[in-house]
Design an enzyme around this catalytic site. Structure first.
Site, PDB file in Angstrom:
ATOM      1  N   HIS A  72       0.852  -1.186   0.000  1.00  0.00           N
ATOM      2  CA  HIS A  72       0.000   0.000   0.000  1.00  0.00           C
ATOM      3  C   HIS A  72       0.889   1.237   0.000  1.00  0.00           C
ATOM      4  O   HIS A  72       1.854   1.316   0.759  1.00  0.00           O
ATOM      5  CB  HIS A  72      -0.897   0.029   1.247  1.00  0.00           C
ATOM      6  CG  HIS A  72      -1.991  -0.998   1.217  1.00  0.00           C
ATOM      7  ND1 HIS A  72      -3.075  -0.933   2.070  1.00  0.00           N
ATOM      8  CD2 HIS A  72      -2.177  -2.096   0.447  1.00  0.00           C
ATOM      9  CE1 HIS A  72      -3.876  -1.964   1.820  1.00  0.00           C
ATOM     10  NE2 HIS A  72      -3.351  -2.676   0.856  1.00  0.00           N
ATOM     11  N   TYR A 197      -9.526   5.094   7.322  1.00  0.00           N
ATOM     12  CA  TYR A 197      -9.826   5.388   8.720  1.00  0.00           C
ATOM     13  C   TYR A 197     -10.923   6.444   8.732  1.00  0.00           C
ATOM     14  O   TYR A 197     -10.726   7.554   8.235  1.00  0.00           O
ATOM     15  CB  TYR A 197      -8.590   5.919   9.435  1.00  0.00           C
ATOM     16  CG  TYR A 197      -7.502   4.885   9.663  1.00  0.00           C
ATOM     17  CD1 TYR A 197      -7.352   4.285  10.907  1.00  0.00           C
ATOM     18  CD2 TYR A 197      -6.622   4.523   8.649  1.00  0.00           C
ATOM     19  CE1 TYR A 197      -6.347   3.354  11.138  1.00  0.00           C
ATOM     20  CE2 TYR A 197      -5.621   3.583   8.863  1.00  0.00           C
ATOM     21  CZ  TYR A 197      -5.491   3.001  10.110  1.00  0.00           C
ATOM     22  OH  TYR A 197      -4.511   2.070  10.329  1.00  0.00           O
ATOM     23  N   PRO A 288      -4.579  -0.357  18.605  1.00  0.00           N
ATOM     24  CA  PRO A 288      -4.312  -0.813  17.239  1.00  0.00           C
ATOM     25  C   PRO A 288      -4.444   0.257  16.167  1.00  0.00           C
ATOM     26  O   PRO A 288      -4.087  -0.002  15.013  1.00  0.00           O
ATOM     27  CB  PRO A 288      -5.346  -1.925  17.036  1.00  0.00           C
ATOM     28  CG  PRO A 288      -6.464  -1.574  17.967  1.00  0.00           C
ATOM     29  CD  PRO A 288      -5.806  -0.962  19.168  1.00  0.00           C
ATOM     30  N   LYS A 292       0.985  -0.587  15.165  1.00  0.00           N
ATOM     31  CA  LYS A 292       2.369  -0.652  15.633  1.00  0.00           C
ATOM     32  C   LYS A 292       2.731  -1.916  16.413  1.00  0.00           C
ATOM     33  O   LYS A 292       3.901  -2.188  16.620  1.00  0.00           O
ATOM     34  CB  LYS A 292       2.659   0.560  16.542  1.00  0.00           C
ATOM     35  CG  LYS A 292       2.629   1.879  15.821  1.00  0.00           C
ATOM     36  CD  LYS A 292       3.774   1.968  14.842  1.00  0.00           C
ATOM     37  CE  LYS A 292       3.536   3.054  13.806  1.00  0.00           C
ATOM     38  NZ  LYS A 292       3.872   2.637  12.456  1.00  0.00           N
ATOM     39  N   TYR A 380       3.623   6.279  10.346  1.00  0.00           N
ATOM     40  CA  TYR A 380       2.813   5.120   9.973  1.00  0.00           C
ATOM     41  C   TYR A 380       3.652   4.090   9.215  1.00  0.00           C
ATOM     42  O   TYR A 380       3.534   2.876   9.449  1.00  0.00           O
ATOM     43  CB  TYR A 380       1.631   5.566   9.109  1.00  0.00           C
ATOM     44  CG  TYR A 380       0.530   4.537   9.002  1.00  0.00           C
ATOM     45  CD1 TYR A 380      -0.591   4.598   9.813  1.00  0.00           C
ATOM     46  CD2 TYR A 380       0.612   3.503   8.069  1.00  0.00           C
ATOM     47  CE1 TYR A 380      -1.611   3.651   9.705  1.00  0.00           C
ATOM     48  CE2 TYR A 380      -0.390   2.546   7.966  1.00  0.00           C
ATOM     49  CZ  TYR A 380      -1.496   2.620   8.785  1.00  0.00           C
ATOM     50  OH  TYR A 380      -2.492   1.684   8.690  1.00  0.00           O
TER      51      TYR A 380
END
Length: 385
Positions: A72, A197, A288, A292, A380
């Site tokens: 991604h 998200y 979550p 990580k 991220y």
């Protein structure tokens, strides 16, 4: 029995540590309470940071990952009915890979067994003694026989509920969040390539995937949620509401798994006690939202393996002495990022309108400021090991 490193726990941390040590010529024995079948099937995290992927490739574990993993190059932040893509490749020149934790575990078990590694499943009544200078692990093996494993070092990779951390009294930093995730695994092909998200007035939602045929989806719910109150049709309806955006469609399909997971932040300091070294969830938990958990565990054991190699080669303990501080710098950065993502995306249980306005302000800033988006992308995709 005698070995150099006794490893408690056959999750990604314990198995990868055993593999890294074997490559350096250091012997280890891995002890696991569950069966091989259980640890290979339990569904956990699915996002691998860029440094994690690089490490797995570097140590010969990238073949199936590269064949079946889903690269991604960004994620979406979805709010007020609009989708905003954070382009990782443009911002930081790297991305992430979706590849389930259970797949990493399968790869590691297969490799360790092929290489003659000593993995012992279904052990019980584990005890840790002599942690100051002469470690001994007692356990009952799968045949019901009591065994004693003497070693130079113990690696506690047995998770949050394992025995390793309870063998001493570290300082604990803990925060439980007032919400949980209702997660489902569904046999439904993903309708978009990357994670989304969503911050919605009804609560947070996450659109994810595990393969070209399976999606992983989450809804924010109260921690005391009863799954009986959430039949499949209610879950799909709520996902459709919270994930709604122009051009987005949600494939529905049979629900393969369903569960409610509480959210917390937890850190134990130090991550060392004598000859016992904690790694992964035994030492720290992150919510979550920041993806990580497994990545931190892998970073821990990389540091530990690199510290143990000179120790066994020439008695150099400098890396072991620095282990806890080195790992905790990364841990606290990940804790902060995970807390930030969580607080920005989840609704306050009391519906406080002030908090809601702050969240929307932060979301607007993140998707319109290149500096803010870069910070999200950098954290991220994973800071360098």
């Amino acid at each position: 029995m005698r070995t150099q490193v006794g490893i408690v726990g056959a999750g990604p941390a314990g198995l990868l540590l055993s593999h890294l040590l074997a490559r350096a010529g250091v012997d280890s024995v891995v002890l696991e309470a569950r069966s091989r079948e259980y640890v290979q099937q339990r569904v956990r995290a699915g996002v691998l940071e860029h440094p994690t992927v690089e490490l797995l490739r570097e140590v010969g574990l990238g073949e199936r990952l590269d064949r079946e993993g889903m690269p991604h190059e960004g994620v979406s932040l979805r709010f007020e009915g609009e989708d905003h893509r954070i382009d990782f490749t443009d911002l930081v020149g790297r991305g992430i890979t979706v590849y389930g934790q259970q797949e990493v575990v399968k790869d590691l078990i297969a490799r360790r067994l092929a290489d003659g590694g000593d993995l012992r499943f279904e052990v019980s009544d584990v005890t840790l003694d002599g942690l100051a200078d002469s470690p001994v692990i007692g356990f009952t093996d799968a045949d019901g026989q009591r065994q004693e494993l003497r070693c130079d070092v113990i690696a506690g990779c047995d998770g949050f509920h394992g025995i390793s951390r309870g063998s001493f009294a570290p300082e604990v930093f803990d925060r439980e969040y007032p919400y949980a995730w209702l997660g489902i695994l569904a046999k439904a092909a993903p309708t978009q390539h990357e994670l989304a998200y969503a911050n919605h007035a009804n609560g947070f939602a996450l659109y994810s995937m595990r393969s070209p045929e399976v999606t992983r989806l989450y809804l924010q719910v109260p921690p005391d949620t009863d799954l009986a109150d959430w039949p499949d049709n209610r879950i799909w309806d709520e996902l459709g509401i919270r994930l709604a955006a122009e051009g987005f469609t949600l494939n529905e399909g049979p629900v393969l798994e369903k569960g409610v997971t509480g959210m917390r932040s937890f850190v134990a300091e130090p991550m060392r006690h004598g000859r016992l070294f904690l790694a992964g969830d035994a030492a720290h938990i992150v919510p979550p939202t920041g993806a990580k958990g497994m990545n931190l565990a892998i970073a821990d054991v990389r540091v530990l393996a690199e510290a143990l190699t000179p120790y066994f080669a020439r008695g150099d303990e400098s890396g072991l002495d620095a282990y806890s501080d080195t790992c905790l710098r990364r841990v606290w950065r990940a804790e902060h990022f995970s807390w930030w993502m969580t607080s920005m995306l989840h609704n306050a249980p009391d519906g406080d309108p002030f908090t809601r306005r702050l969240q929307l302000s932060q979301l607007h800033y993140t998707v319109t400021s290149r500096a803010a988006a870069t910070s999200l992308a950098e954290n991220y995709t994973g800071l360098p090991h």
